[in-house]
Scaffold this active site. Sequence first.
Site, PDB file in Angstrom:
ATOM      1  N   CYS A  83       1.001  -1.174   0.130  1.00 45.10           N
ATOM      2  CA  CYS A  83       0.128   0.035  -0.110  1.00 45.10           C
ATOM      3  C   CYS A  83       0.817   1.160   0.118  1.00 45.10           C
ATOM      4  CB  CYS A  83      -0.790  -0.098   1.172  1.00 45.10           C
ATOM      5  SG  CYS A  83      -0.419  -0.338   2.815  1.00 45.10           S
ATOM      6  N   HIS A 143      -0.799   6.826   2.421  1.00 42.20           N
ATOM      7  CA  HIS A 143      -0.883   5.527   3.196  1.00 42.20           C
ATOM      8  C   HIS A 143      -1.585   5.547   4.413  1.00 42.20           C
ATOM      9  CE1 HIS A 143       1.630   2.865   5.996  1.00 42.20           C
ATOM     10  NE2 HIS A 143       0.523   1.999   5.157  1.00 42.20           N
TER      11      HIS A 143
END
Length: 498
Positions: A83, A143
């Site tokens: 991610c 994030h």
Amino acid sequence: MKKKLVILAVFGFLISSCKTKPSRGLGISEEPSKPNILFISVDDLNNMIGPIDNFSNIKTPNFDRLAKMGVTFTNAHVQAPLCGPSRASIMTGLRPSNTGIYGMIDDNEIRRLGNPATKDITFLPEYFGNNGYHTMGIGKLFHNHAPDSMFHESGGRVPGFGPVPEKRFVWDGFGKGIKGVHGRTSTDWGAFPENDTLMPDHDSANWAIERLQRDYDKPFFLGLGFLRVHVPLYVPQKWFDLYPLEAIETPPYRADDLNDIPDVGLQINDLPMMPTTQWAKETGNWKKIVQAYLACISYVDNELGRVLDALESSNYADNTIIVLWSDHGYRLGEKETFAKHGLWETATKAPLIFAAPNLPKGKKIDLPVEMLSIYPTLLELSGLTAYDRNEGKSLVPMMNKDADVEESYALTTYGMNNHAVRTHQFRYIQYEDGTEELYDHSKDPNEWENVAGNDEYNDKIKELKKLLPDHNAQWDEKSMYKFQPYFVEQKARTSLNK
């Protein structure tokens, strides 16, 4: 004369009655000259949804609905199967091989003087803000959430990935990892909490819905980042009830699947914080994990539907571009684990859907494309000047005219100098030591047979190698991934060689 005055008065009244109501703190709304943007991310979502794989009779009426509104890319790939670097790539428009952001990084550290590639980059939402848009965002977009002051309005993000019950099972196997050095992630599942209103994603959807009910004096960019389907896989019982355990399918699997994988690939796939497929099979948990994952998808689908309902009943239904994407795929037993983390198909492939007033409806495109294309595609759809720093290419020609078909491919990078190239027929992987994998999807869609050593494919490998990046930046000093032994070692080793 009086008759003319009466007619003018009535005409004036009719005009004034058609004006939009005053906005709530943002001035009088006028019809915006540019389209609005609804930018939706779903964490850890793979291609099991109805419009793409339609796995195990999955129930995703709102993903299906969105697909009918626009164009679905069934073969879209992320630029990093993790991610942090994936979202940094989408938001900067730059490849990890140029930024050195191969691992996690704090949102505020992506753009800084110490990184020559990103020190003066304009982030995707920021570009819209600089071009007259009112920007808003909530949830997981970068994030964590977003760099400070990224949005004119920020709803922030609830920390973590809860809620979770007091008593829970958490996979805590460290494998080759060292406790205190390598981290773990919460891989557990179950029916919790009692109802949707207790989920952070429900609150995020509410926040976005309220913004869609406002009036604006300029076009808006609204970012909404859902936390699910990220582990732990907890959602209310009603979503589990959609998937009786006895009816659950499990993904295709071969016990000897890793026998032809090079050593670096095996090191990358050593994920001590994740359950192994063998463990899940032996303990009877495989179907339970898949069930929980599907339940989480259907939960997010419902929240998506609430937002689509709000858009359709708003003043902006006919002038809003929607993009929905995920930051990577997710393996549910393929290649021996339950995780993203890999350069194989089920880790790099994720949903990508665009809907816009001037795009085809219900179209599907099976050619490989990149999430890196989101940034330039949104700019072209919005009529904004292209950003010359974008490394991806706009998908508008492909969506509207089936153009750029022959040269279509996707590049994924995982760690320094480990790359995968996906073309329509092949996946080619080259690791940092030069070892290779090649999969022919026309014969092997599950990527079970590595044919890189087959002389029949020598010319194809030479052709695919030309698509690998010429430059492989050193690890950004602020980027790291402590959960995985290989990446801890690679960053330390390559840092010494600077």
